[in-house]
Write a protein that holds these residues in place. Structure first.
Motif, PDB file in Angstrom:
ATOM      1  N   PRO B   8       7.014   0.879  -1.639  1.00 54.63           N
ATOM      2  CA  PRO B   8       6.815   1.396  -3.002  1.00 54.63           C
ATOM      3  C   PRO B   8       6.374   2.850  -3.002  1.00 54.63           C
ATOM      4  O   PRO B   8       6.070   3.403  -1.956  1.00 54.63           O
ATOM      5  CB  PRO B   8       5.700   0.489  -3.523  1.00 54.63           C
ATOM      6  CG  PRO B   8       4.872   0.204  -2.305  1.00 54.63           C
ATOM      7  CD  PRO B   8       5.860   0.103  -1.167  1.00 54.63           C
ATOM      8  N   LYS B   9       6.283   3.462  -4.134  1.00 54.97           N
ATOM      9  CA  LYS B   9       5.795   4.831  -4.241  1.00 54.97           C
ATOM     10  C   LYS B   9       4.268   4.857  -4.205  1.00 54.97           C
ATOM     11  O   LYS B   9       3.669   5.775  -3.669  1.00 54.97           O
ATOM     12  CB  LYS B   9       6.288   5.464  -5.545  1.00 54.97           C
ATOM     13  CG  LYS B   9       5.966   6.961  -5.646  1.00 54.97           C
ATOM     14  CD  LYS B   9       6.668   7.578  -6.830  1.00 54.97           C
ATOM     15  CE  LYS B   9       6.281   9.052  -6.990  1.00 54.97           C
ATOM     16  NZ  LYS B   9       6.660   9.846  -5.800  1.00 54.97           N
ATOM     17  N   TYR B  10       3.654   3.851  -4.800  1.00 55.17           N
ATOM     18  CA  TYR B  10       2.193   3.720  -4.778  1.00 55.17           C
ATOM     19  C   TYR B  10       1.843   2.314  -4.307  1.00 55.17           C
ATOM     20  O   TYR B  10       2.512   1.340  -4.670  1.00 55.17           O
ATOM     21  CB  TYR B  10       1.594   3.953  -6.175  1.00 55.17           C
ATOM     22  CG  TYR B  10       1.863   5.321  -6.736  1.00 55.17           C
ATOM     23  CD1 TYR B  10       2.917   5.529  -7.627  1.00 55.17           C
ATOM     24  CD2 TYR B  10       1.064   6.396  -6.396  1.00 55.17           C
ATOM     25  CE1 TYR B  10       3.168   6.790  -8.140  1.00 55.17           C
ATOM     26  CE2 TYR B  10       1.313   7.661  -6.911  1.00 55.17           C
ATOM     27  CZ  TYR B  10       2.363   7.845  -7.779  1.00 55.17           C
ATOM     28  OH  TYR B  10       2.603   9.093  -8.286  1.00 55.17           O
ATOM     29  N   LEU B  11       0.789   2.238  -3.520  1.00 55.88           N
ATOM     30  CA  LEU B  11       0.348   0.951  -2.998  1.00 55.88           C
ATOM     31  C   LEU B  11      -1.173   0.957  -2.970  1.00 55.88           C
ATOM     32  O   LEU B  11      -1.788   1.755  -2.265  1.00 55.88           O
ATOM     33  CB  LEU B  11       0.908   0.735  -1.588  1.00 55.88           C
ATOM     34  CG  LEU B  11       0.648  -0.587  -0.885  1.00 55.88           C
ATOM     35  CD1 LEU B  11       1.088  -1.764  -1.745  1.00 55.88           C
ATOM     36  CD2 LEU B  11       1.381  -0.618   0.458  1.00 55.88           C
ATOM     37  N   VAL B  12      -1.768   0.093  -3.758  1.00 55.38           N
ATOM     38  CA  VAL B  12      -3.225  -0.031  -3.819  1.00 55.38           C
ATOM     39  C   VAL B  12      -3.564  -1.436  -3.366  1.00 55.38           C
ATOM     40  O   VAL B  12      -3.031  -2.411  -3.899  1.00 55.38           O
ATOM     41  CB  VAL B  12      -3.754   0.220  -5.243  1.00 55.38           C
ATOM     42  CG1 VAL B  12      -5.285   0.099  -5.254  1.00 55.38           C
ATOM     43  CG2 VAL B  12      -3.311   1.584  -5.750  1.00 55.38           C
ATOM     44  N   THR B  13      -4.464  -1.536  -2.391  1.00 54.04           N
ATOM     45  CA  THR B  13      -4.743  -2.845  -1.824  1.00 54.04           C
ATOM     46  C   THR B  13      -6.170  -2.905  -1.293  1.00 54.04           C
ATOM     47  O   THR B  13      -6.839  -1.868  -1.158  1.00 54.04           O
ATOM     48  CB  THR B  13      -3.738  -3.158  -0.706  1.00 54.04           C
ATOM     49  OG1 THR B  13      -3.906  -4.510  -0.267  1.00 54.04           O
ATOM     50  CG2 THR B  13      -3.929  -2.214   0.471  1.00 54.04           C
ATOM     51  N   GLN B  14      -6.625  -4.084  -0.975  1.00 58.17           N
ATOM     52  CA  GLN B  14      -7.967  -4.290  -0.466  1.00 58.17           C
ATOM     53  C   GLN B  14      -7.991  -4.192   1.055  1.00 58.17           C
ATOM     54  O   GLN B  14      -6.986  -4.454   1.727  1.00 58.17           O
ATOM     55  CB  GLN B  14      -8.478  -5.670  -0.893  1.00 58.17           C
ATOM     56  CG  GLN B  14      -8.556  -5.877  -2.394  1.00 58.17           C
ATOM     57  CD  GLN B  14      -9.713  -5.119  -3.019  1.00 58.17           C
ATOM     58  OE1 GLN B  14     -10.733  -4.866  -2.388  1.00 58.17           O
ATOM     59  NE2 GLN B  14      -9.551  -4.754  -4.293  1.00 58.17           N
ATOM     60  N   MET B  15      -9.138  -3.828   1.559  1.00 63.47           N
ATOM     61  CA  MET B  15      -9.339  -3.837   3.016  1.00 63.47           C
ATOM     62  C   MET B  15      -9.020  -5.204   3.582  1.00 63.47           C
ATOM     63  O   MET B  15      -9.301  -6.231   2.946  1.00 63.47           O
ATOM     64  CB  MET B  15     -10.798  -3.513   3.340  1.00 63.47           C
ATOM     65  CG  MET B  15     -11.159  -2.053   3.295  1.00 63.47           C
ATOM     66  SD  MET B  15     -12.921  -1.818   3.607  1.00 63.47           S
ATOM     67  CE  MET B  15     -13.101  -2.571   5.216  1.00 63.47           C
ATOM     68  N   GLY B  16      -8.417  -5.221   4.761  1.00 64.96           N
ATOM     69  CA  GLY B  16      -8.123  -6.469   5.441  1.00 64.96           C
ATOM     70  C   GLY B  16      -6.759  -7.048   5.132  1.00 64.96           C
ATOM     71  O   GLY B  16      -6.289  -7.944   5.850  1.00 64.96           O
TER      72      GLY B  16
END
Lengths: 113, 111
Positions: B8-16
């Protein structure tokens, strides 16, 4: 560490002025390339100069290469506001079929309208 | 036509978490790359693939793994994401003389 080091790190000029950016590198090269990166975008190839060339022109761009000093310069003449971007040099060394390419740290150019 | 595309152009995710970034080029190039650009704009090569073989592997944590199903694709898988992985990741392919053609970048933010 980065193979190429650009100088200056940042440059601010007025529209119509010339902008000169320098790049130094450490090892042998097959060619040296300059790229531009607009904010939030990928890098775009500008010009390539081979190790046996000393100067090259493309439109308002002029690139020089001094392999004895391991340095290159990029000159942008009659700058425009649209030239505002970061500029990177990249050295290329062909090694047994590989195309190892290493980028410098970039020069941020701001052209004031 | 887009020469090098990545999603994707943007990817926001949590640690792990584990995530993947996809890259495709339609230029017919033999070599594809992944770069990481940090907040200071330093651009570091991570991997390159030539004819489906890894030929450069810089000092990148083994949590990062490139996967190339064919010559036109080079995907990047990242396991156990860490805060320090936040950066912009660029895919590229190279043509004559090593000229690089870059994708638009994927901005990864690890929370």
């Amino acid at each position: 560490s980065q193979q190429g080091e650009e100088d200056p790190q940042a440059l601010s000029i007025q529209e119509g002025e010339n902008a000169t950016m320098n790049c130094s590198y450490k090892t042998s090269i097959n060619n040296l390339q300059w790229y531009r990166q607009n904010s939030g975008r990928g890098l775009v190839h500008l010009i390539l100069i081979r190790s046996n060339e000393r100067e090259k022109h493309s439109g308002r761009l002029r690139v020089t290469l001094d392999t004895s000093k391991k340095s290159s310069s990029l000159l942008i003449t009659a700058s425009r506001a649209a030239d505002t971007a970061s500029y990177f040099c990249a050295t290329v060394l062909f090694d047994t079929g590989r195309r190892a390419l290493t980028f410098g740290s970039g020069t941020r150019l701001q052209v004031q309208p | 036509d887009t020469a090098v595309s990545q999603t994707p152009k943007y990817l926001v995710t949590q640690m792990g978490n584990d995530k993947s970034i996809k890259c495709e080029q339609n230029l017919g190039h033999d070599t594809m790359y992944w770069y990481k650009q940090d907040s200071k704009k330093f651009l570091k090569i991570m991997f390159s693939y030539n004819n489906k073989e890894l030929i450069i592997n810089e000092t990148v944590p083994n949590r990062f793994s490139p996967k190339s199903p064919d010559k036109a694709h080079l995907n990047l898988h990242i396991n156990s994401l860490e805060l320090g992985d936040s950066a912009v990741y660029f895919c590229a392919s190279s043509g004559y003389q090593g000229t690089q053609y870059f994708g638009p970048g994927t901005r990864l933010t690890v929370l």
